[in-house]
Design a protein around this motif. Sequence first.
Motif: not given
Length: 462
Positions: A146, A150, A153-154, A172, A175, A190, A415
């Motif tokens: 997941d 993200i 996509h960022s 980023y 999220n 969101r 992350e």
Amino acid sequence: MYTVIGLALFAAFVACFHHLYKLMFNSYGFRLPLPPGTLGWPYVGETFELYSQDPNVFFASKQKKYGSIFKSHILGCPCVMMSSPAAAKFVLVTNSHLFKPTFPASKQRMLGPEAIFFHQGQYHQKLRKLVLRAFMPEAIKTHVSDVEAIAIHSLRSCEGRLITTFHEMKTYTFNVALLSIFGKDEILYREDLKRCYYVLEQGYNSMPVNLPGTLFRKSMKARRELAQIVAKIIATRREAKAEHNDLLASFMGGSAGLSDEQITDNVIGVIFAARDTTASLLTWILKFLAENPTVLEAVTKEQEAVVRGEQGLSWADTKNMPLTTRVIQETLRVASILSFTFREAVKDVEYEGYIIPKGWKVLPLFRSIHHSPDLFPEPEKFDPSRFEVSPKPNTFMPFGSGTHACPGNELAKLEILVLLHHLTTKYRWSKVGTQNGIQYGPFALPQSGLPLRLARKEEAAV
């Protein structure tokens, strides 16, 4: 004429008030003296001197004049600043019971009085266990795919355009923070959460003046709206009675025994802790990698060695990135995103021949320790190889230390590693403009948030 007289009277009033203010804070009559230093102007103290320039300059000038322990006054609070590893250990570890965690009044009211940051004892221990339950490796390893989605996509949203790195990294990390708190439900809320939080954060370091038009007033209004959204999410979950594996579920568990107010304060607190600091760190990493092509090349090779194609990254992959991890560590040291942490003396405390009065803030200066040439030779130089050997105890504290050390550091590392993997293997980036300065307030950041152009490697090669 009356204007001139009025200004003169006002100046005289301020001078007299300033004199009485200094007299008050230097006339406690303690057996031991207060640490040396200055308190600045009434109420505002030395807030602007600290937040308007390089913190290293402020701290270094004080240390040169007064030594490793000195008094000051920032954000409406008299405080004692300490810049040695021994002092940091004294406050954060060996005598942590004498110093409760705290923040300036504005930030404390915005985060909420029940947030984990402001407590000690059993309540803090319970909250810490609940946070760790959701952020321990066993829990977050299930979120790798997941987080990766993200990150992909960022980066795609940044392709082929001029970006402000800090702004994009804030999106980023925000999220990811919402994912860790609300699970996949976060997508439903969101935009509303983002709208309210972006207003709230503007007032974190404002003076707590609740007058129309002030940042504090606007931020507190946004805080109330944010609390209403969280309350709605809690109510929806209770009605649905579905199983969830996220921080909110940990807070809402029957054994947790938390009220809705306590849950809300801690949800807002986790967003605060998980967002700006990690976004700042990522911004600095991109700057340092762009300025150190040899390091970037080595990191890219390491990341290319773990490319899994369509399969995606695994938790084990993220634990096999030693050079990239050292880059993160060195960035944490050089940039020192958190220049200090706030504690408050719960009683009069003696330290090195001085008295720290009850109620005063105490600030261990992480930045000064991280930039000490005695501990880190050539401290301004970006050199990840220095972390091939573990630093000495109490000399590297990017996530704090002791019982209040950041419980979310594993999620932050995850992350960052995931984003750097896709960034270095798929993209090239270049700084835009000639500015190479640093902006301050409250975090130190590359000038203008680091403007960059990002392009996929196949496009950049054309």
